[in-house]
Design a protein around this motif. Structure first.
Motif, PDB file in Angstrom:
ATOM      1  N   TRP A  50       0.865  -1.178   0.000  1.00 13.28           N
ATOM      2  CA  TRP A  50       0.000   0.000   0.000  1.00 13.28           C
ATOM      3  C   TRP A  50       0.909   1.238   0.000  1.00 13.28           C
ATOM      4  O   TRP A  50       1.876   1.306   0.768  1.00 13.28           O
ATOM      5  N   PHE A  51       0.561   2.175  -0.837  1.00 11.79           N
ATOM      6  CA  PHE A  51       1.236   3.465  -0.910  1.00 11.79           C
ATOM      7  C   PHE A  51       0.169   4.553  -0.796  1.00 11.79           C
ATOM      8  O   PHE A  51      -1.014   4.274  -0.947  1.00 11.79           O
ATOM      9  N   ARG A  52       0.610   5.775  -0.559  1.00  8.75           N
ATOM     10  CA  ARG A  52      -0.335   6.878  -0.511  1.00  8.75           C
ATOM     11  C   ARG A  52       0.304   8.138  -1.086  1.00  8.75           C
ATOM     12  O   ARG A  52       1.531   8.283  -1.078  1.00  8.75           O
ATOM     13  N   GLN A  53      -0.557   8.999  -1.573  1.00 11.15           N
ATOM     14  CA  GLN A  53      -0.088  10.248  -2.154  1.00 11.15           C
ATOM     15  C   GLN A  53      -0.991  11.381  -1.710  1.00 11.15           C
ATOM     16  O   GLN A  53      -2.183  11.409  -2.042  1.00 11.15           O
ATOM     17  N   ALA A  54      -0.423  12.294  -0.946  1.00 13.13           N
ATOM     18  CA  ALA A  54      -1.144  13.474  -0.507  1.00 13.13           C
ATOM     19  C   ALA A  54      -1.001  14.568  -1.567  1.00 13.13           C
ATOM     20  O   ALA A  54      -0.058  14.542  -2.364  1.00 13.13           O
ATOM     21  N   PRO A  55      -1.906  15.530  -1.584  1.00 11.89           N
ATOM     22  CA  PRO A  55      -1.838  16.603  -2.586  1.00 11.89           C
ATOM     23  C   PRO A  55      -0.489  17.313  -2.570  1.00 11.89           C
ATOM     24  O   PRO A  55       0.004  17.718  -1.512  1.00 11.89           O
ATOM     25  N   GLY A  56       0.120  17.418  -3.743  1.00 11.67           N
ATOM     26  CA  GLY A  56       1.387  18.118  -3.865  1.00 11.67           C
ATOM     27  C   GLY A  56       2.598  17.363  -3.371  1.00 11.67           C
ATOM     28  O   GLY A  56       3.696  17.925  -3.324  1.00 11.67           O
ATOM     29  N   GLN A  57       2.396  16.097  -3.007  1.00 13.36           N
ATOM     30  CA  GLN A  57       3.521  15.322  -2.478  1.00 13.36           C
ATOM     31  C   GLN A  57       3.774  14.080  -3.334  1.00 13.36           C
ATOM     32  O   GLN A  57       2.941  13.678  -4.141  1.00 13.36           O
ATOM     33  N   GLU A  86      -3.012  14.030   8.949  1.00 14.86           N
ATOM     34  CA  GLU A  86      -1.880  13.856   8.035  1.00 14.86           C
ATOM     35  C   GLU A  86      -1.922  12.523   7.282  1.00 14.86           C
ATOM     36  O   GLU A  86      -1.089  12.282   6.411  1.00 14.86           O
ATOM     37  N   ASP A  87      -2.875  11.661   7.612  1.00 10.07           N
ATOM     38  CA  ASP A  87      -3.065  10.426   6.848  1.00 10.07           C
ATOM     39  C   ASP A  87      -3.926  10.671   5.604  1.00 10.07           C
ATOM     40  O   ASP A  87      -4.101   9.758   4.786  1.00 10.07           O
ATOM     41  N   THR A  88      -4.446  11.862   5.457  1.00 13.37           N
ATOM     42  CA  THR A  88      -5.265  12.193   4.292  1.00 13.37           C
ATOM     43  C   THR A  88      -4.454  12.053   3.019  1.00 13.37           C
ATOM     44  O   THR A  88      -3.384  12.655   2.872  1.00 13.37           O
ATOM     45  N   ALA A  89      -4.967  11.243   2.097  1.00 13.70           N
ATOM     46  CA  ALA A  89      -4.240  10.964   0.854  1.00 13.70           C
ATOM     47  C   ALA A  89      -5.079  10.025  -0.007  1.00 13.70           C
ATOM     48  O   ALA A  89      -6.084   9.482   0.440  1.00 13.70           O
ATOM     49  N   ILE A  90      -4.640   9.866  -1.234  1.00 10.83           N
ATOM     50  CA  ILE A  90      -5.151   8.781  -2.074  1.00 10.83           C
ATOM     51  C   ILE A  90      -4.278   7.563  -1.794  1.00 10.83           C
ATOM     52  O   ILE A  90      -3.046   7.655  -1.855  1.00 10.83           O
ATOM     53  N   TYR A  91      -4.916   6.459  -1.496  1.00 14.23           N
ATOM     54  CA  TYR A  91      -4.207   5.228  -1.155  1.00 14.23           C
ATOM     55  C   TYR A  91      -4.272   4.272  -2.340  1.00 14.23           C
ATOM     56  O   TYR A  91      -5.342   4.032  -2.905  1.00 14.23           O
ATOM     57  N   LEU A 140      -9.613   7.441  -2.049  1.00 12.94           N
ATOM     58  CA  LEU A 140      -9.332   8.647  -1.275  1.00 12.94           C
ATOM     59  C   LEU A 140      -9.734   8.481   0.181  1.00 12.94           C
ATOM     60  O   LEU A 140     -10.873   8.100   0.482  1.00 12.94           O
ATOM     61  N   VAL A 141      -8.805   8.791   1.047  1.00 12.70           N
ATOM     62  CA  VAL A 141      -9.053   8.825   2.488  1.00 12.70           C
ATOM     63  C   VAL A 141      -8.893  10.267   2.958  1.00 12.70           C
ATOM     64  O   VAL A 141      -7.852  10.880   2.718  1.00 12.70           O
ATOM     65  N   THR A 142      -9.912  10.770   3.604  1.00 13.34           N
ATOM     66  CA  THR A 142      -9.872  12.130   4.154  1.00 13.34           C
ATOM     67  C   THR A 142     -10.133  12.060   5.650  1.00 13.34           C
ATOM     68  O   THR A 142     -11.164  11.526   6.068  1.00 13.34           O
ATOM     69  N   VAL A 143      -9.195  12.579   6.424  1.00  8.43           N
ATOM     70  CA  VAL A 143      -9.323  12.572   7.880  1.00  8.43           C
ATOM     71  C   VAL A 143      -9.494  14.010   8.346  1.00  8.43           C
ATOM     72  O   VAL A 143      -8.609  14.844   8.149  1.00  8.43           O
ATOM     73  N   SER A 144     -10.624  14.281   8.961  1.00  5.48           N
ATOM     74  CA  SER A 144     -10.903  15.640   9.431  1.00  5.48           C
ATOM     75  C   SER A 144     -10.464  15.802  10.886  1.00  5.48           C
ATOM     76  O   SER A 144     -10.501  14.850  11.666  1.00  5.48           O
ATOM     77  N   SER A 145     -10.052  17.007  11.214  1.00  4.85           N
ATOM     78  CA  SER A 145      -9.581  17.267  12.581  1.00  4.85           C
ATOM     79  C   SER A 145     -10.715  17.697  13.485  1.00  4.85           C
ATOM     80  O   SER A 145     -11.823  17.934  13.068  1.00  4.85           O
TER      81      SER A 145
END
Length: 120
Positions: free
Chosen positions: A35-42, A87-92, A115-120
């Motif tokens: 499993w990999f993940r990619q956050a916006p701009g990273q 900070e786990d928010t990303a496309i997995y 897409l995983v989105t974690v709200s604070s």
């Protein structure tokens, strides 16, 4: 091998999600699954991997919170994510490869991402 990732969504910090990756076209047996993940701009980054024998490795950022496991009979690999943080928010993405390590280049097949989105 065709891979289809699912299970992403919106969750509050501290919550849990389980991602699934279904394979078709060829058995998972013998493949390392990752499993990999990619956050916006990273850059896309390594999250976890599981070998054909069941040994696992995790990125330091997820160790103790995420668990990867596989069911070769069903051609499935999962990522259980607990204690989620913003900070786990990303496309997995799930991936398969005979030489799969923490390097993206060691995987031959990739799913489309969920897409995983974690709200604070």
């Amino acid at each position: 091998v065709q891979l289809q990732a699912s299970g992403g969504g919106l969750v509050q910090a501290g919550g849990s999600l389980r991602l699934s990756c279904a394979g078709s076209g060829r058995t998972f047996r013998g493949y390392v699954m990752g499993w990999f993940r990619q956050a916006p701009g990273q850059e896309r980054e390594f999250v976890a991997r599981i070998s054909w024998s069941g040994s696992t490795n995790y990125a330091e950022s997820v160790k103790g919170r995420f668990t990867i496991f596989r069911d070769d009979a069903e051609n499935m690999v999962y990522l259980q994510m607990n204690s989620l943080k913003p900070e786990d928010t990303a496309i997995y993405y799930c991936a398969a490869g005979f030489g799969g390590s923490a390097a993206r280049s060691s995987y031959d097949y990739w799913g489309q991402g969920t897409l995983v989105t974690v709200s604070s």
